[in-house]
Design a protein around this motif. Sequence first.
Motif, PDB file in Angstrom:
ATOM      1  N   PHE A 121       0.828  -1.206   0.000  1.00  0.00           N
ATOM      2  CA  PHE A 121       0.000   0.000   0.000  1.00  0.00           C
ATOM      3  C   PHE A 121       0.864   1.259   0.000  1.00  0.00           C
ATOM      4  O   PHE A 121       0.597   2.221  -0.720  1.00  0.00           O
ATOM      5  CB  PHE A 121      -0.931  -0.008   1.209  1.00  0.00           C
ATOM      6  CG  PHE A 121      -1.788   1.218   1.330  1.00  0.00           C
ATOM      7  CD1 PHE A 121      -2.632   1.610   0.299  1.00  0.00           C
ATOM      8  CD2 PHE A 121      -1.737   2.004   2.479  1.00  0.00           C
ATOM      9  CE1 PHE A 121      -3.423   2.755   0.404  1.00  0.00           C
ATOM     10  CE2 PHE A 121      -2.521   3.136   2.595  1.00  0.00           C
ATOM     11  CZ  PHE A 121      -3.356   3.510   1.555  1.00  0.00           C
ATOM     12  N   GLY A 122       1.937   1.251   0.806  1.00  0.00           N
ATOM     13  CA  GLY A 122       2.790   2.427   0.902  1.00  0.00           C
ATOM     14  C   GLY A 122       3.562   2.726  -0.366  1.00  0.00           C
ATOM     15  O   GLY A 122       3.966   3.877  -0.578  1.00  0.00           O
ATOM     16  N   THR A 123       3.791   1.721  -1.199  1.00  0.00           N
ATOM     17  CA  THR A 123       4.485   1.935  -2.473  1.00  0.00           C
ATOM     18  C   THR A 123       3.530   1.935  -3.661  1.00  0.00           C
ATOM     19  O   THR A 123       3.989   2.080  -4.805  1.00  0.00           O
ATOM     20  CB  THR A 123       5.547   0.842  -2.702  1.00  0.00           C
ATOM     21  OG1 THR A 123       4.920  -0.454  -2.686  1.00  0.00           O
ATOM     22  CG2 THR A 123       6.614   0.879  -1.618  1.00  0.00           C
ATOM     23  N   SER A 124       2.248   1.785  -3.405  1.00  0.00           N
ATOM     24  CA  SER A 124       1.289   1.766  -4.506  1.00  0.00           C
ATOM     25  C   SER A 124       1.213   3.133  -5.174  1.00  0.00           C
ATOM     26  O   SER A 124       1.387   4.172  -4.531  1.00  0.00           O
ATOM     27  CB  SER A 124      -0.107   1.362  -4.002  1.00  0.00           C
ATOM     28  OG  SER A 124      -0.636   2.357  -3.141  1.00  0.00           O
ATOM     29  N   ALA A 125       0.985   3.125  -6.458  1.00  0.00           N
ATOM     30  CA  ALA A 125       0.943   4.381  -7.209  1.00  0.00           C
ATOM     31  C   ALA A 125      -0.165   5.292  -6.699  1.00  0.00           C
ATOM     32  O   ALA A 125       0.021   6.513  -6.598  1.00  0.00           O
ATOM     33  CB  ALA A 125       0.759   4.092  -8.701  1.00  0.00           C
ATOM     34  N   TRP A 126      -1.325   4.729  -6.357  1.00  0.00           N
ATOM     35  CA  TRP A 126      -2.424   5.582  -5.901  1.00  0.00           C
ATOM     36  C   TRP A 126      -2.087   6.270  -4.587  1.00  0.00           C
ATOM     37  O   TRP A 126      -2.356   7.458  -4.398  1.00  0.00           O
ATOM     38  CB  TRP A 126      -3.721   4.794  -5.764  1.00  0.00           C
ATOM     39  CG  TRP A 126      -4.883   5.706  -5.521  1.00  0.00           C
ATOM     40  CD1 TRP A 126      -5.352   6.148  -4.321  1.00  0.00           C
ATOM     41  CD2 TRP A 126      -5.670   6.361  -6.515  1.00  0.00           C
ATOM     42  NE1 TRP A 126      -6.405   7.018  -4.497  1.00  0.00           N
ATOM     43  CE2 TRP A 126      -6.622   7.165  -5.845  1.00  0.00           C
ATOM     44  CE3 TRP A 126      -5.677   6.330  -7.913  1.00  0.00           C
ATOM     45  CZ2 TRP A 126      -7.553   7.933  -6.525  1.00  0.00           C
ATOM     46  CZ3 TRP A 126      -6.621   7.099  -8.584  1.00  0.00           C
ATOM     47  CH2 TRP A 126      -7.540   7.889  -7.896  1.00  0.00           C
ATOM     48  N   PHE A 127      -1.478   5.529  -3.655  1.00  0.00           N
ATOM     49  CA  PHE A 127      -1.109   6.144  -2.386  1.00  0.00           C
ATOM     50  C   PHE A 127      -0.077   7.241  -2.603  1.00  0.00           C
ATOM     51  O   PHE A 127      -0.183   8.330  -2.020  1.00  0.00           O
ATOM     52  CB  PHE A 127      -0.554   5.085  -1.434  1.00  0.00           C
ATOM     53  CG  PHE A 127      -0.027   5.668  -0.151  1.00  0.00           C
ATOM     54  CD1 PHE A 127      -0.893   6.047   0.868  1.00  0.00           C
ATOM     55  CD2 PHE A 127       1.335   5.858   0.041  1.00  0.00           C
ATOM     56  CE1 PHE A 127      -0.418   6.613   2.043  1.00  0.00           C
ATOM     57  CE2 PHE A 127       1.823   6.415   1.207  1.00  0.00           C
ATOM     58  CZ  PHE A 127       0.951   6.787   2.218  1.00  0.00           C
ATOM     59  N   LEU A 128       0.925   6.987  -3.428  1.00  0.00           N
ATOM     60  CA  LEU A 128       1.953   7.992  -3.672  1.00  0.00           C
ATOM     61  C   LEU A 128       1.368   9.227  -4.348  1.00  0.00           C
ATOM     62  O   LEU A 128       1.717  10.362  -4.001  1.00  0.00           O
ATOM     63  CB  LEU A 128       3.071   7.398  -4.534  1.00  0.00           C
ATOM     64  CG  LEU A 128       3.922   6.320  -3.859  1.00  0.00           C
ATOM     65  CD1 LEU A 128       4.878   5.692  -4.861  1.00  0.00           C
ATOM     66  CD2 LEU A 128       4.688   6.897  -2.684  1.00  0.00           C
ATOM     67  N   HIS A 129       0.478   9.020  -5.310  1.00  0.00           N
ATOM     68  CA  HIS A 129      -0.168  10.162  -5.960  1.00  0.00           C
ATOM     69  C   HIS A 129      -0.952  11.000  -4.952  1.00  0.00           C
ATOM     70  O   HIS A 129      -0.930  12.236  -5.003  1.00  0.00           O
ATOM     71  CB  HIS A 129      -1.109   9.671  -7.062  1.00  0.00           C
ATOM     72  CG  HIS A 129      -0.444   9.346  -8.342  1.00  0.00           C
ATOM     73  ND1 HIS A 129       0.048  10.312  -9.192  1.00  0.00           N
ATOM     74  CD2 HIS A 129      -0.183   8.158  -8.948  1.00  0.00           C
ATOM     75  CE1 HIS A 129       0.588   9.738 -10.256  1.00  0.00           C
ATOM     76  NE2 HIS A 129       0.464   8.431 -10.129  1.00  0.00           N
ATOM     77  N   THR A 130      -1.640  10.337  -4.037  1.00  0.00           N
ATOM     78  CA  THR A 130      -2.511  11.049  -3.099  1.00  0.00           C
ATOM     79  C   THR A 130      -1.730  11.687  -1.964  1.00  0.00           C
ATOM     80  O   THR A 130      -1.986  12.842  -1.583  1.00  0.00           O
ATOM     81  CB  THR A 130      -3.563  10.081  -2.527  1.00  0.00           C
ATOM     82  OG1 THR A 130      -4.293   9.473  -3.608  1.00  0.00           O
ATOM     83  CG2 THR A 130      -4.537  10.807  -1.621  1.00  0.00           C
ATOM     84  N   ALA A 131      -0.763  10.952  -1.414  1.00  0.00           N
ATOM     85  CA  ALA A 131      -0.039  11.427  -0.240  1.00  0.00           C
ATOM     86  C   ALA A 131       1.102  12.377  -0.580  1.00  0.00           C
ATOM     87  O   ALA A 131       1.741  12.909   0.328  1.00  0.00           O
ATOM     88  CB  ALA A 131       0.507  10.240   0.551  1.00  0.00           C
ATOM     89  N   ARG A 132       1.386  12.597  -1.866  1.00  0.00           N
ATOM     90  CA  ARG A 132       2.439  13.542  -2.260  1.00  0.00           C
ATOM     91  C   ARG A 132       1.889  14.708  -3.082  1.00  0.00           C
ATOM     92  O   ARG A 132       2.660  15.528  -3.572  1.00  0.00           O
ATOM     93  CB  ARG A 132       3.519  12.800  -3.074  1.00  0.00           C
ATOM     94  CG  ARG A 132       4.411  11.915  -2.231  1.00  0.00           C
ATOM     95  CD  ARG A 132       5.298  11.039  -3.106  1.00  0.00           C
ATOM     96  NE  ARG A 132       6.008  11.810  -4.094  1.00  0.00           N
ATOM     97  CZ  ARG A 132       7.254  12.300  -3.933  1.00  0.00           C
ATOM     98  NH1 ARG A 132       7.910  12.073  -2.798  1.00  0.00           N
ATOM     99  NH2 ARG A 132       7.850  12.974  -4.897  1.00  0.00           N
ATOM    100  N   LEU A 133       0.581  14.780  -3.222  1.00  0.00           N
ATOM    101  CA  LEU A 133      -0.049  15.880  -3.943  1.00  0.00           C
ATOM    102  C   LEU A 133      -0.641  16.849  -2.927  1.00  0.00           C
ATOM    103  O   LEU A 133      -1.318  16.429  -1.983  1.00  0.00           O
ATOM    104  CB  LEU A 133      -1.147  15.361  -4.873  1.00  0.00           C
ATOM    105  CG  LEU A 133      -1.841  16.389  -5.764  1.00  0.00           C
ATOM    106  CD1 LEU A 133      -0.863  16.944  -6.800  1.00  0.00           C
ATOM    107  CD2 LEU A 133      -3.046  15.755  -6.467  1.00  0.00           C
ATOM    108  N   GLY A 134      -0.395  18.129  -3.111  1.00  0.00           N
ATOM    109  CA  GLY A 134      -0.825  19.124  -2.138  1.00  0.00           C
ATOM    110  C   GLY A 134      -2.293  19.451  -2.208  1.00  0.00           C
ATOM    111  O   GLY A 134      -2.671  20.611  -2.445  1.00  0.00           O
TER     112      GLY A 134
END
Length: 397
Positions: A121-134
């Motif tokens: 989950f922590g490396t999933s593309a969706w999580f990264l897109h969401t948790a790194r977008l302001g």
Amino acid sequence: MGKRQLRHFISMHWQLLALYSVLAVALATLLGWQLGTLTGGYAAVEQQTFQASNSLEYILHHPVNAPFALLTRGLLALGDPALLFTRVAAVLLGLGTLAAFFFLVQHWHGLRSATIGTLLFGTSAWFLHTARLGTPDVLLFGLLALIACGLWLRNTQSPAALLACVALASGLLYVPGMVWFVVLGVLWQWRTLDRIFKEHLLAASVGGVLLLAIIAPLGWGIYQSPDIAKVLVGLPAEGWPAPLDIVRNAAQVPFNLFFRGPAAPEQWLGRLPVLDAFCLAMFGLGIYLYLRYFKLRRSVMLWSVLIGGIAVLSLGGAVSLSLVVPFMYIVIAAGIGLLLDRWYMVFPRNIIAQSVGTGLAVVAIAVTTWYSTQHYFVAWPNAPATRAAFSISDTMR
């Protein structure tokens, strides 16, 4: 726990503690890597988030997603105003999301599934897109924290857990679509709440005052602009959608998850599905497990969240797939745990067969994490649509 007990615990479990420390540091590093430079610029939605967070007066009169705006406003006070602080706020909430995710999966499926599931989950593309977008979209992950807090309250029935749950639930009322899950959470914990009210009257009274204090600005905002209420229940600003639109929106959720992702270059790459092939296969195993044990409390809770999430998304309001994606990965973690358990059950004493199964699982997980990180850190920022969407420079300094 005394010093002697703590030293004994560390000496007995130092390898496990080291493993989880490495995992936590790796995921935190991944969230912070090239945070301000990966896209070469900022999206219009991030600029809007910055402007909405730059004034306490504006937040008071426009309280939707106020927790994210207040966190960003607090970060802005640490240095020169910059759009980067909107992403830092999302990262901080993303780290909290991973902690809640690990807690839930560990509570329901054990440490092994929690470790693998958190990694995926922590490396999933969706999580990264969401948790790194302001943007405040990361607040939708707060449903994980709400359920984790509810489990803490049910297991301990302590005043501290009650106050934490009250504060968290009150804050989530500012997030579009979350009011339904807060109501479901109150119904789920009704017996526990009734018992705490009888045994800890002072804590319950403090909790009531805390609730009123937190939601008072929300009530004031709704009083000034009644349309805010529509947004908060998950409806579009213009009101209820047509029945055909509701059906279409509901069908769009599994379509985006399994076949073709949303057309949003600031949040996703092309039209790739949200779940990759390996996660999709493990999701199928996890669904089998949850259907087999349908009457378990955690199964009822998970199905309620997934069905409720699709229902809220079908309204077509300001709610995204981030509401349900974390729970998809909980099912995926359960599927991986089931696969490994069955493999070891078939080969209870064959060390070679067990090693082969473990090795194949490690390879599959490694390939999946590599694919997801390449998706986010390589393919997505270099896509022409992404470059066009992130064309705003950070001129706020």
